[in-house]
Design an enzyme around this catalytic site. Structure first.
Site, PDB file in Angstrom:
ATOM      1  N   TYR A 164      -5.059   3.880   6.129  1.00 48.72           N
ATOM      2  CA  TYR A 164      -5.587   2.895   7.087  1.00 48.72           C
ATOM      3  C   TYR A 164      -6.904   3.386   7.691  1.00 48.72           C
ATOM      4  CZ  TYR A 164      -1.168   0.342   6.982  1.00 48.72           C
ATOM      5  OH  TYR A 164      -0.086  -0.396   6.575  1.00 48.72           O
TER       6      TYR A 164
ATOM      7  N   LYS B  75       0.839  -1.190   0.000  1.00 47.16           N
ATOM      8  CA  LYS B  75       0.000   0.000   0.000  1.00 47.16           C
ATOM      9  C   LYS B  75       0.881   1.248   0.000  1.00 47.16           C
ATOM     10  CE  LYS B  75       0.713   1.933   3.407  1.00 47.16           C
ATOM     11  NZ  LYS B  75       1.915   2.442   4.127  1.00 47.16           N
TER      12      LYS B  75
HETATM   13  P1  NAD Z   1      12.138   1.722   2.597  1.00 46.25           P
HETATM   14  O1  NAD Z   1      12.624   3.051   2.124  1.00 46.25           O
HETATM   15  O2  NAD Z   1      12.658   1.212   3.881  1.00 46.25           O
HETATM   16  O3  NAD Z   1      12.413   0.634   1.467  1.00 46.25           O
HETATM   17  C1  NAD Z   1      12.165   0.883   0.106  1.00 46.25           C
HETATM   18  C2  NAD Z   1      12.941  -0.088  -0.745  1.00 46.25           C
HETATM   19  O4  NAD Z   1      12.739   0.235  -2.122  1.00 46.25           O
HETATM   20  C3  NAD Z   1      14.458  -0.027  -0.489  1.00 46.25           C
HETATM   21  O5  NAD Z   1      14.982  -1.323  -0.483  1.00 46.25           O
HETATM   22  C4  NAD Z   1      14.961   0.745  -1.694  1.00 46.25           C
HETATM   23  O6  NAD Z   1      16.305   0.409  -2.023  1.00 46.25           O
HETATM   24  C5  NAD Z   1      14.001   0.288  -2.779  1.00 46.25           C
HETATM   25  N1  NAD Z   1      13.982   1.193  -3.910  1.00 46.25           N
HETATM   26  C6  NAD Z   1      14.064   0.806  -5.190  1.00 46.25           C
HETATM   27  N2  NAD Z   1      14.065   1.863  -6.002  1.00 46.25           N
HETATM   28  C7  NAD Z   1      14.013   2.953  -5.220  1.00 46.25           C
HETATM   29  C8  NAD Z   1      14.001   4.349  -5.484  1.00 46.25           C
HETATM   30  N3  NAD Z   1      14.044   4.844  -6.735  1.00 46.25           N
HETATM   31  N4  NAD Z   1      13.926   5.175  -4.434  1.00 46.25           N
HETATM   32  C9  NAD Z   1      13.848   4.727  -3.175  1.00 46.25           C
HETATM   33  N5  NAD Z   1      13.856   3.406  -2.850  1.00 46.25           N
HETATM   34  C10 NAD Z   1      13.938   2.532  -3.874  1.00 46.25           C
HETATM   35  O7  NAD Z   1      10.551   1.827   2.611  1.00 46.25           O
HETATM   36  P2  NAD Z   1       9.524   0.851   3.356  1.00 46.25           P
HETATM   37  O8  NAD Z   1       9.094   1.504   4.630  1.00 46.25           O
HETATM   38  O9  NAD Z   1      10.044  -0.513   3.399  1.00 46.25           O
HETATM   39  O10 NAD Z   1       8.257   0.970   2.367  1.00 46.25           O
HETATM   40  C11 NAD Z   1       8.196   0.264   1.143  1.00 46.25           C
HETATM   41  C12 NAD Z   1       6.726   0.033   0.762  1.00 46.25           C
HETATM   42  O11 NAD Z   1       6.118  -0.725   1.793  1.00 46.25           O
HETATM   43  C13 NAD Z   1       5.894   1.299   0.628  1.00 46.25           C
HETATM   44  O12 NAD Z   1       4.901   1.125  -0.348  1.00 46.25           O
HETATM   45  C14 NAD Z   1       5.241   1.433   1.996  1.00 46.25           C
HETATM   46  O13 NAD Z   1       4.030   2.162   1.991  1.00 46.25           O
HETATM   47  C15 NAD Z   1       5.001  -0.033   2.319  1.00 46.25           C
HETATM   48  N6  NAD Z   1       4.893  -0.295   3.757  1.00 46.25           N
HETATM   49  C16 NAD Z   1       3.815  -0.993   4.174  1.00 46.25           C
HETATM   50  C17 NAD Z   1       3.662  -1.274   5.513  1.00 46.25           C
HETATM   51  C18 NAD Z   1       2.467  -2.075   5.971  1.00 46.25           C
HETATM   52  O14 NAD Z   1       2.237  -2.129   7.173  1.00 46.25           O
HETATM   53  N7  NAD Z   1       1.731  -2.708   5.072  1.00 46.25           N
HETATM   54  C19 NAD Z   1       4.608  -0.818   6.420  1.00 46.25           C
HETATM   55  C20 NAD Z   1       5.711  -0.123   5.962  1.00 46.25           C
HETATM   56  C21 NAD Z   1       5.845   0.151   4.609  1.00 46.25           C
END
Ligand code: NAD
Length: 381
Positions: A233, A149
Protein backbone atom coordinates in the site's frame (compact mmCIF):
# COMPACT_ATOMS: atom_id res chain seq x y z
CA UNK A 1 -5.11 33.76 -5.30
CA UNK A 2 -5.70 30.60 -7.29
CA UNK A 3 -9.27 29.31 -7.07
CA UNK A 4 -9.62 25.67 -6.20
CA UNK A 5 -12.54 23.69 -7.61
CA UNK A 6 -14.56 22.42 -4.64
CA UNK A 7 -14.42 18.67 -4.10
CA UNK A 8 -17.65 16.72 -4.42
CA UNK A 9 -19.74 16.00 -1.35
CA UNK A 10 -20.03 12.37 -0.20
CA UNK A 11 -23.41 12.13 -1.96
CA UNK A 12 -22.10 13.58 -5.21
CA UNK A 13 -19.07 11.34 -5.01
CA UNK A 14 -21.10 8.17 -4.55
CA UNK A 15 -23.44 9.20 -7.30
CA UNK A 16 -20.59 9.83 -9.70
CA UNK A 17 -18.62 6.71 -8.92
CA UNK A 18 -21.34 4.17 -8.25
CA UNK A 19 -24.90 5.11 -8.97
CA UNK A 20 -24.17 7.12 -12.06
CA UNK A 21 -21.32 4.82 -12.94
CA UNK A 22 -22.39 3.96 -16.45
CA UNK A 23 -22.04 7.52 -17.65
CA UNK A 24 -18.77 7.89 -15.76
CA UNK A 25 -17.57 4.60 -17.16
CA UNK A 26 -17.91 5.72 -20.73
CA UNK A 27 -16.20 9.03 -20.00
CA UNK A 28 -13.34 7.32 -18.23
CA UNK A 29 -13.02 4.84 -21.06
CA UNK A 30 -12.36 7.69 -23.41
CA UNK A 31 -9.77 9.05 -21.01
CA UNK A 32 -7.94 5.76 -20.71
CA UNK A 33 -8.09 5.00 -24.42
CA UNK A 34 -10.23 2.16 -25.65
CA UNK A 35 -9.28 -1.47 -25.81
CA UNK A 36 -8.20 -2.46 -29.25
CA UNK A 37 -9.26 -6.03 -28.54
CA UNK A 38 -12.74 -7.28 -27.97
CA UNK A 39 -13.52 -8.69 -24.56
CA UNK A 40 -16.15 -11.17 -23.54
CA UNK A 41 -18.28 -8.14 -22.61
CA UNK A 42 -19.88 -8.85 -26.00
CA UNK A 43 -21.74 -11.63 -24.20
CA UNK A 44 -22.98 -9.43 -21.39
CA UNK A 45 -26.15 -7.37 -21.24
CA UNK A 46 -26.06 -3.58 -21.50
CA UNK A 47 -25.10 -1.88 -18.22
CA UNK A 48 -28.02 -1.39 -15.90
CA UNK A 49 -30.17 -4.16 -17.33
CA UNK A 50 -29.05 -6.68 -14.73
CA UNK A 51 -26.54 -6.90 -11.94
CA UNK A 52 -23.50 -8.96 -12.90
CA UNK A 53 -22.95 -12.05 -10.77
CA UNK A 54 -19.80 -12.20 -8.68
CA UNK A 55 -18.48 -15.47 -7.21
CA UNK A 56 -16.08 -15.08 -4.30
CA UNK A 57 -13.26 -17.62 -4.27
CA UNK A 58 -11.89 -18.22 -0.75
CA UNK A 59 -14.30 -17.45 2.07
CA UNK A 60 -11.79 -16.22 4.65
CA UNK A 61 -11.70 -13.05 6.67
CA UNK A 62 -11.64 -10.54 3.85
CA UNK A 63 -14.44 -12.21 1.89
CA UNK A 64 -16.64 -12.71 4.95
CA UNK A 65 -15.87 -9.46 6.75
CA UNK A 66 -15.69 -6.99 3.88
CA UNK A 67 -16.48 -8.25 0.37
CA UNK A 68 -19.73 -10.14 0.99
CA UNK A 69 -21.18 -7.24 3.03
CA UNK A 70 -20.00 -4.79 0.35
CA UNK A 71 -21.78 -6.85 -2.32
CA UNK A 72 -25.03 -6.10 -0.47
CA UNK A 73 -24.42 -2.40 -1.25
CA UNK A 74 -23.35 -2.69 -4.88
CA UNK A 75 -25.54 -1.39 -7.66
CA UNK A 76 -24.05 -3.11 -10.70
CA UNK A 77 -23.15 -6.52 -9.29
CA UNK A 78 -24.31 -9.00 -6.67
CA UNK A 79 -22.99 -12.00 -4.79
CA UNK A 80 -24.08 -14.91 -7.02
CA UNK A 81 -21.90 -17.80 -5.91
CA UNK A 82 -18.81 -19.05 -4.10
CA UNK A 83 -15.80 -21.25 -4.65
CA UNK A 84 -14.79 -22.89 -1.38
CA UNK A 85 -13.07 -25.99 -0.06
CA UNK A 86 -15.75 -26.26 2.62
CA UNK A 87 -19.10 -27.39 1.17
CA UNK A 88 -20.97 -26.77 4.45
CA UNK A 89 -19.70 -23.19 4.50
CA UNK A 90 -20.85 -22.80 0.89
CA UNK A 91 -24.36 -23.94 1.86
CA UNK A 92 -24.43 -21.56 4.84
CA UNK A 93 -23.43 -18.69 2.54
CA UNK A 94 -26.11 -19.60 -0.01
CA UNK A 95 -28.74 -19.44 2.77
CA UNK A 96 -27.38 -16.22 4.21
CA UNK A 97 -26.98 -14.39 0.90
CA UNK A 98 -29.77 -15.98 -1.09
CA UNK A 99 -27.98 -17.51 -4.06
CA UNK A 100 -28.68 -20.93 -5.52
CA UNK A 101 -26.91 -23.99 -4.11
CA UNK A 102 -26.07 -24.76 -7.75
CA UNK A 103 -23.66 -21.81 -7.55
CA UNK A 104 -21.45 -23.39 -4.88
CA UNK A 105 -18.20 -24.66 -6.38
CA UNK A 106 -15.07 -26.29 -5.01
CA UNK A 107 -11.50 -25.61 -6.16
CA UNK A 108 -11.78 -28.79 -8.26
CA UNK A 109 -14.90 -27.71 -10.14
CA UNK A 110 -13.89 -24.19 -11.22
CA UNK A 111 -13.90 -25.25 -14.89
CA UNK A 112 -17.64 -25.99 -14.77
CA UNK A 113 -18.40 -22.34 -13.87
CA UNK A 114 -17.98 -21.83 -17.63
CA UNK A 115 -21.52 -23.22 -18.01
CA UNK A 116 -23.07 -20.93 -15.40
CA UNK A 117 -24.52 -17.75 -16.94
CA UNK A 118 -25.32 -16.35 -13.46
CA UNK A 119 -21.62 -15.87 -12.76
CA UNK A 120 -19.83 -13.17 -14.75
CA UNK A 121 -16.93 -12.32 -12.45
CA UNK A 122 -14.75 -14.47 -10.21
CA UNK A 123 -13.09 -12.63 -7.31
CA UNK A 124 -9.96 -14.49 -6.16
CA UNK A 125 -9.50 -13.96 -2.41
CA UNK A 126 -7.10 -16.78 -1.56
CA UNK A 127 -3.46 -16.51 -0.35
CA UNK A 128 -1.15 -14.90 -2.96
CA UNK A 129 0.79 -18.10 -3.66
CA UNK A 130 -2.43 -19.52 -5.13
CA UNK A 131 -3.48 -16.46 -7.16
CA UNK A 132 -1.75 -17.56 -10.34
CA UNK A 133 -3.48 -20.93 -10.51
CA UNK A 134 -6.82 -19.48 -9.43
CA UNK A 135 -6.74 -16.62 -11.96
CA UNK A 136 -5.70 -18.98 -14.75
CA UNK A 137 -8.58 -21.34 -13.89
CA UNK A 138 -11.06 -18.44 -13.75
CA UNK A 139 -9.93 -17.08 -17.12
CA UNK A 140 -10.16 -20.56 -18.61
CA UNK A 141 -13.77 -20.68 -17.42
CA UNK A 142 -14.31 -17.51 -19.47
CA UNK A 143 -15.07 -15.25 -16.50
CA UNK A 144 -13.78 -11.75 -15.78
CA UNK A 145 -11.44 -11.76 -12.80
CA UNK A 146 -10.66 -9.60 -9.81
CA UNK A 147 -7.54 -10.82 -8.03
CA UNK A 148 -6.67 -9.71 -4.52
CA UNK A 149 -3.39 -8.04 -3.70
CA UNK A 150 -0.55 -8.82 -3.91
CA UNK A 151 -1.28 -10.01 -7.44
CA UNK A 152 1.04 -13.03 -7.20
CA UNK A 153 4.35 -14.18 -5.78
CA UNK A 154 6.45 -12.98 -8.71
CA UNK A 155 6.49 -10.85 -11.86
CA UNK A 156 6.73 -14.05 -13.91
CA UNK A 157 3.44 -15.24 -12.44
CA UNK A 158 1.86 -11.84 -13.13
CA UNK A 159 2.92 -12.14 -16.78
CA UNK A 160 1.23 -15.55 -17.04
CA UNK A 161 -1.95 -14.21 -15.47
CA UNK A 162 -2.11 -11.17 -17.77
CA UNK A 163 -1.49 -13.38 -20.82
CA UNK A 164 -4.13 -15.92 -19.78
CA UNK A 165 -6.79 -13.22 -19.33
CA UNK A 166 -5.88 -11.62 -22.63
CA UNK A 167 -6.09 -14.98 -24.38
CA UNK A 168 -9.49 -15.70 -22.78
CA UNK A 169 -10.67 -12.15 -23.64
CA UNK A 170 -11.64 -11.42 -20.07
CA UNK A 171 -10.69 -8.41 -17.99
CA UNK A 172 -8.31 -8.74 -15.05
CA UNK A 173 -8.24 -6.26 -12.20
CA UNK A 174 -6.51 -6.15 -8.83
CA UNK A 175 -8.38 -5.61 -5.56
CA UNK A 176 -6.88 -2.16 -5.05
CA UNK A 177 -9.77 -0.61 -3.11
CA UNK A 178 -7.84 2.61 -2.39
CA UNK A 179 -8.00 3.56 -6.07
CA UNK A 180 -11.66 4.36 -5.29
CA UNK A 181 -11.08 6.17 -1.99
CA UNK A 182 -11.48 9.98 -2.04
CA UNK A 183 -8.35 10.87 -0.01
CA UNK A 184 -6.23 8.75 -2.34
CA UNK A 185 -8.01 10.20 -5.37
CA UNK A 186 -7.07 13.64 -4.09
CA UNK A 187 -3.44 12.50 -3.97
CA UNK A 188 -3.81 11.42 -7.60
CA UNK A 189 -5.26 14.80 -8.48
CA UNK A 190 -2.50 16.75 -6.77
CA UNK A 191 0.15 14.58 -8.42
CA UNK A 192 -1.48 15.11 -11.80
CA UNK A 193 -2.16 18.85 -11.54
CA UNK A 194 1.07 19.62 -9.68
CA UNK A 195 -0.74 22.36 -7.80
CA UNK A 196 2.00 22.20 -5.14
CA UNK A 197 4.66 21.37 -7.73
CA UNK A 198 5.93 17.81 -8.20
CA UNK A 199 6.10 15.77 -5.00
CA UNK A 200 9.75 15.11 -4.29
CA UNK A 201 9.97 13.97 -0.65
CA UNK A 202 7.67 11.07 0.14
CA UNK A 203 7.42 8.97 3.32
CA UNK A 204 5.05 6.15 4.19
CA UNK A 205 4.63 3.27 6.59
CA UNK A 206 2.14 0.50 7.17
CA UNK A 207 2.33 -2.26 9.72
CA UNK A 208 0.49 -4.16 12.38
CA UNK A 209 1.34 -6.76 14.97
CA UNK A 210 1.05 -10.38 13.87
CA UNK A 211 1.25 -12.76 16.78
CA UNK A 212 -0.47 -15.91 15.41
CA UNK A 213 0.93 -18.25 12.79
CA UNK A 214 -1.00 -18.28 9.50
CA UNK A 215 -0.31 -18.49 5.76
CA UNK A 216 1.07 -14.93 6.09
CA UNK A 217 4.29 -16.39 7.55
CA UNK A 218 4.49 -19.15 4.93
CA UNK A 219 6.84 -18.07 2.15
CA UNK A 220 5.24 -20.31 -0.47
CA UNK A 221 1.70 -19.07 0.21
CA UNK A 222 2.46 -15.43 1.07
CA UNK A 223 5.40 -14.79 -1.25
CA UNK A 224 7.05 -12.75 1.52
CA UNK A 225 6.21 -10.93 4.72
CA UNK A 226 4.63 -7.54 5.44
CA UNK A 227 6.09 -5.98 2.30
CA UNK A 228 3.87 -8.22 0.16
CA UNK A 229 0.87 -7.88 2.43
CA UNK A 230 0.73 -4.26 3.60
CA UNK A 231 3.93 -2.53 2.47
CA UNK A 232 2.43 -2.78 -1.00
CA UNK A 233 0.00 0.00 0.00
CA UNK A 234 2.91 2.34 0.70
CA UNK A 235 4.38 1.52 -2.72
CA UNK A 236 1.03 2.17 -4.37
CA UNK A 237 0.67 5.58 -2.75
CA UNK A 238 4.29 6.49 -3.50
CA UNK A 239 3.88 5.54 -7.16
CA UNK A 240 0.69 7.65 -7.22
CA UNK A 241 2.47 10.64 -5.71
CA UNK A 242 5.20 10.25 -8.32
CA UNK A 243 2.60 10.40 -11.09
CA UNK A 244 2.17 6.67 -11.73
CA UNK A 245 5.72 5.93 -12.81
CA UNK A 246 7.94 3.21 -11.36
CA UNK A 247 11.09 4.05 -9.43
CA UNK A 248 14.34 3.81 -11.33
CA UNK A 249 16.13 2.14 -8.42
CA UNK A 250 15.61 0.97 -4.85
CA UNK A 251 17.60 0.41 -1.66
CA UNK A 252 16.32 -1.75 1.21
CA UNK A 253 17.22 -3.17 4.57
CA UNK A 254 15.49 -5.94 6.46
CA UNK A 255 14.80 -4.96 10.07
CA UNK A 256 16.00 -7.12 12.97
CA UNK A 257 13.49 -9.81 14.01
CA UNK A 258 11.96 -9.56 17.46
CA UNK A 259 10.16 -12.89 16.95
CA UNK A 260 12.43 -15.11 14.84
CA UNK A 261 10.40 -18.25 15.65
CA UNK A 262 7.24 -16.80 14.11
CA UNK A 263 9.03 -15.10 11.21
CA UNK A 264 11.29 -18.00 10.28
CA UNK A 265 10.39 -17.89 6.56
CA UNK A 266 9.55 -14.25 5.84
CA UNK A 267 10.79 -10.83 6.98
CA UNK A 268 9.25 -9.28 10.09
CA UNK A 269 9.93 -5.78 8.85
CA UNK A 270 11.74 -3.97 6.07
CA UNK A 271 12.71 -0.40 5.20
CA UNK A 272 13.10 0.76 1.65
CA UNK A 273 14.01 3.77 -0.40
CA UNK A 274 12.55 4.31 -3.85
CA UNK A 275 14.27 6.67 -6.28
CA UNK A 276 11.87 7.98 -8.89
CA UNK A 277 12.59 9.78 -12.15
CA UNK A 278 12.69 13.58 -11.76
CA UNK A 279 14.40 13.13 -8.38
CA UNK A 280 11.49 12.19 -6.09
CA UNK A 281 12.49 9.88 -3.25
CA UNK A 282 10.24 7.75 -1.03
CA UNK A 283 11.41 6.41 2.34
CA UNK A 284 9.08 3.59 3.36
CA UNK A 285 8.74 0.99 6.07
CA UNK A 286 6.48 -1.95 6.77
CA UNK A 287 6.27 -4.37 9.67
CA UNK A 288 4.43 -7.27 11.30
CA UNK A 289 5.88 -6.23 14.66
CA UNK A 290 4.60 -2.68 14.92
CA UNK A 291 1.38 -0.81 14.27
CA UNK A 292 1.83 2.12 11.89
CA UNK A 293 -0.13 3.77 9.12
CA UNK A 294 0.95 7.03 7.55
CA UNK A 295 1.79 8.73 4.30
CA UNK A 296 3.23 12.14 3.45
CA UNK A 297 4.27 13.73 0.18
CA UNK A 298 6.02 17.10 0.05
CA UNK A 299 6.52 19.46 -2.84
CA UNK A 300 8.13 22.88 -2.90
CA UNK A 301 4.70 24.55 -2.88
CA UNK A 302 2.87 22.42 -0.30
CA UNK A 303 2.36 19.02 1.26
CA UNK A 304 -0.20 16.20 1.52
CA UNK A 305 -0.56 13.87 4.50
CA UNK A 306 -2.74 10.90 5.51
CA UNK A 307 -3.06 9.35 8.95
CA UNK A 308 -4.36 6.68 9.12
CA UNK A 309 -3.65 6.19 5.48
CA UNK A 310 -4.78 2.81 4.20
CA UNK A 311 -7.59 1.38 6.35
CA UNK A 312 -11.08 0.29 5.27
CA UNK A 313 -12.56 3.08 7.37
CA UNK A 314 -11.27 6.17 9.12
CA UNK A 315 -8.73 7.41 6.58
CA UNK A 316 -8.06 11.05 7.37
CA UNK A 317 -5.63 13.69 6.24
CA UNK A 318 -4.68 17.23 5.49
CA UNK A 319 -2.64 19.30 3.12
CA UNK A 320 -0.68 22.50 3.63
CA UNK A 321 -4.02 24.23 2.88
CA UNK A 322 -5.80 22.58 5.84
CA UNK A 323 -7.85 19.46 6.59
CA UNK A 324 -8.86 17.43 3.55
CA UNK A 325 -12.51 18.08 2.86
CA UNK A 326 -13.43 14.90 1.00
CA UNK A 327 -16.08 12.26 1.70
CA UNK A 328 -15.01 10.01 4.56
CA UNK A 329 -15.68 6.31 5.08
CA UNK A 330 -16.95 5.60 1.59
CA UNK A 331 -17.70 1.92 0.89
CA UNK A 332 -14.37 1.30 -0.85
CA UNK A 333 -15.00 -2.32 -1.82
CA UNK A 334 -18.53 -1.62 -3.13
CA UNK A 335 -17.19 1.20 -5.31
CA UNK A 336 -14.32 -0.99 -6.51
CA UNK A 337 -16.58 -3.93 -7.45
CA UNK A 338 -19.25 -1.74 -9.03
CA UNK A 339 -16.62 -0.05 -11.15
CA UNK A 340 -15.26 -3.39 -12.29
CA UNK A 341 -18.77 -4.68 -13.08
CA UNK A 342 -19.18 -1.69 -15.39
CA UNK A 343 -15.81 -2.39 -16.96
CA UNK A 344 -16.87 -5.99 -17.58
CA UNK A 345 -20.21 -4.89 -18.98
CA UNK A 346 -18.91 -2.13 -21.25
CA UNK A 347 -15.39 -3.22 -22.16
CA UNK A 348 -13.94 -0.10 -20.54
CA UNK A 349 -10.49 -0.90 -19.12
CA UNK A 350 -10.27 -1.02 -15.34
CA UNK A 351 -8.18 1.65 -13.66
CA UNK A 352 -6.52 -1.10 -11.57
CA UNK A 353 -5.45 -3.63 -14.22
CA UNK A 354 -3.16 -6.62 -13.91
CA UNK A 355 -0.40 -4.45 -15.37
CA UNK A 356 -0.56 -2.27 -12.25
CA UNK A 357 -0.33 -5.33 -10.00
CA UNK A 358 2.70 -6.40 -12.03
CA UNK A 359 4.29 -2.95 -11.69
CA UNK A 360 4.10 -3.23 -7.90
CA UNK A 361 5.45 -6.81 -7.90
CA UNK A 362 8.44 -5.61 -9.92
CA UNK A 363 9.16 -2.98 -7.25
CA UNK A 364 8.74 -5.59 -4.49
CA UNK A 365 11.13 -8.00 -6.21
CA UNK A 366 13.70 -5.20 -6.50
CA UNK A 367 13.27 -4.32 -2.80
CA UNK A 368 13.86 -7.92 -1.74
CA UNK A 369 16.90 -8.13 -3.97
CA UNK A 370 18.26 -4.88 -2.53
CA UNK A 371 17.72 -6.15 1.03
CA UNK A 372 19.47 -9.43 0.15
CA UNK A 373 22.45 -7.85 -1.58
CA UNK A 374 22.70 -4.70 0.50
CA UNK A 375 23.08 -2.68 -2.67
CA UNK A 376 21.19 -0.38 -5.01
CA UNK A 377 18.98 -2.31 -7.41
CA UNK A 378 17.83 -0.78 -10.65
CA UNK A 379 14.41 -1.73 -11.90
CA UNK A 380 14.26 -3.60 -15.15
CA UNK A 381 12.08 -1.89 -17.73
P1 NAD B 1 -7.82 -15.76 5.12
O1 NAD B 1 -6.77 -16.70 5.61
O2 NAD B 1 -8.78 -15.22 6.10
O3 NAD B 1 -8.63 -16.45 3.94
C1 NAD B 1 -8.00 -17.18 2.92
C2 NAD B 1 -9.00 -18.10 2.25
O4 NAD B 1 -8.32 -18.89 1.28
C3 NAD B 1 -9.67 -19.07 3.23
O5 NAD B 1 -11.03 -19.18 2.92
C4 NAD B 1 -8.95 -20.38 2.94
O6 NAD B 1 -9.76 -21.51 3.23
C5 NAD B 1 -8.68 -20.26 1.45
N1 NAD B 1 -7.63 -21.15 1.01
C6 NAD B 1 -7.72 -21.95 -0.07
N2 NAD B 1 -6.62 -22.69 -0.19
C7 NAD B 1 -5.82 -22.38 0.85
C8 NAD B 1 -4.54 -22.84 1.27
N3 NAD B 1 -3.85 -23.77 0.59
N4 NAD B 1 -4.03 -22.29 2.38
C9 NAD B 1 -4.67 -21.33 3.07
N5 NAD B 1 -5.89 -20.85 2.72
C10 NAD B 1 -6.46 -21.38 1.61
O7 NAD B 1 -7.03 -14.59 4.37
P2 NAD B 1 -7.60 -13.15 3.97
O8 NAD B 1 -7.13 -12.16 4.98
O9 NAD B 1 -9.02 -13.22 3.65
O10 NAD B 1 -6.71 -12.87 2.65
C11 NAD B 1 -7.02 -13.45 1.40
C12 NAD B 1 -6.49 -12.55 0.27
O11 NAD B 1 -7.11 -11.29 0.39
C13 NAD B 1 -5.00 -12.29 0.32
O12 NAD B 1 -4.49 -12.14 -0.98
C14 NAD B 1 -4.90 -10.96 1.06
O13 NAD B 1 -3.73 -10.22 0.77
C15 NAD B 1 -6.14 -10.27 0.52
N6 NAD B 1 -6.64 -9.22 1.41
C16 NAD B 1 -6.87 -8.00 0.86
C17 NAD B 1 -7.35 -6.98 1.65
C18 NAD B 1 -7.62 -5.63 1.02
O14 NAD B 1 -7.83 -4.69 1.77
N7 NAD B 1 -7.64 -5.52 -0.29
C19 NAD B 1 -7.57 -7.20 3.00
C20 NAD B 1 -7.35 -8.46 3.53
C21 NAD B 1 -6.87 -9.48 2.72
Amino acid sequence: MKTVKPLPSRREFLHKFALGGAAFALGAGALHGQHDRKTSSENLPAPGTRKLGVALMGLGRYSAGELAPALQKTVHCRLAGVITGDAAKGRAWSEQYGFSRDNIYSYDTIASIANNPEIDIIYVVTPPGLHRDHVLASAKAGKHVICEKPMANSVAECDEMIAACREARVQLSIGYRLAFEPHHLELDRLARTREFGPFTRITGSYGFRQTRRSWRMNKKLAGGGPLMDVGIYVLQAAVRAAGGVSPLAVHAQELPKTNPDLFNEVEEGIRFRLEFPEGAVCEGATSYGERMSGFRAEADGGWFELQPAYSYRGIDGSTSRGPLDVPKNVPQQALQMDDFALCAATGRPTRVPGEMGRQHLAIIEAIYEAARTGGRVELRA
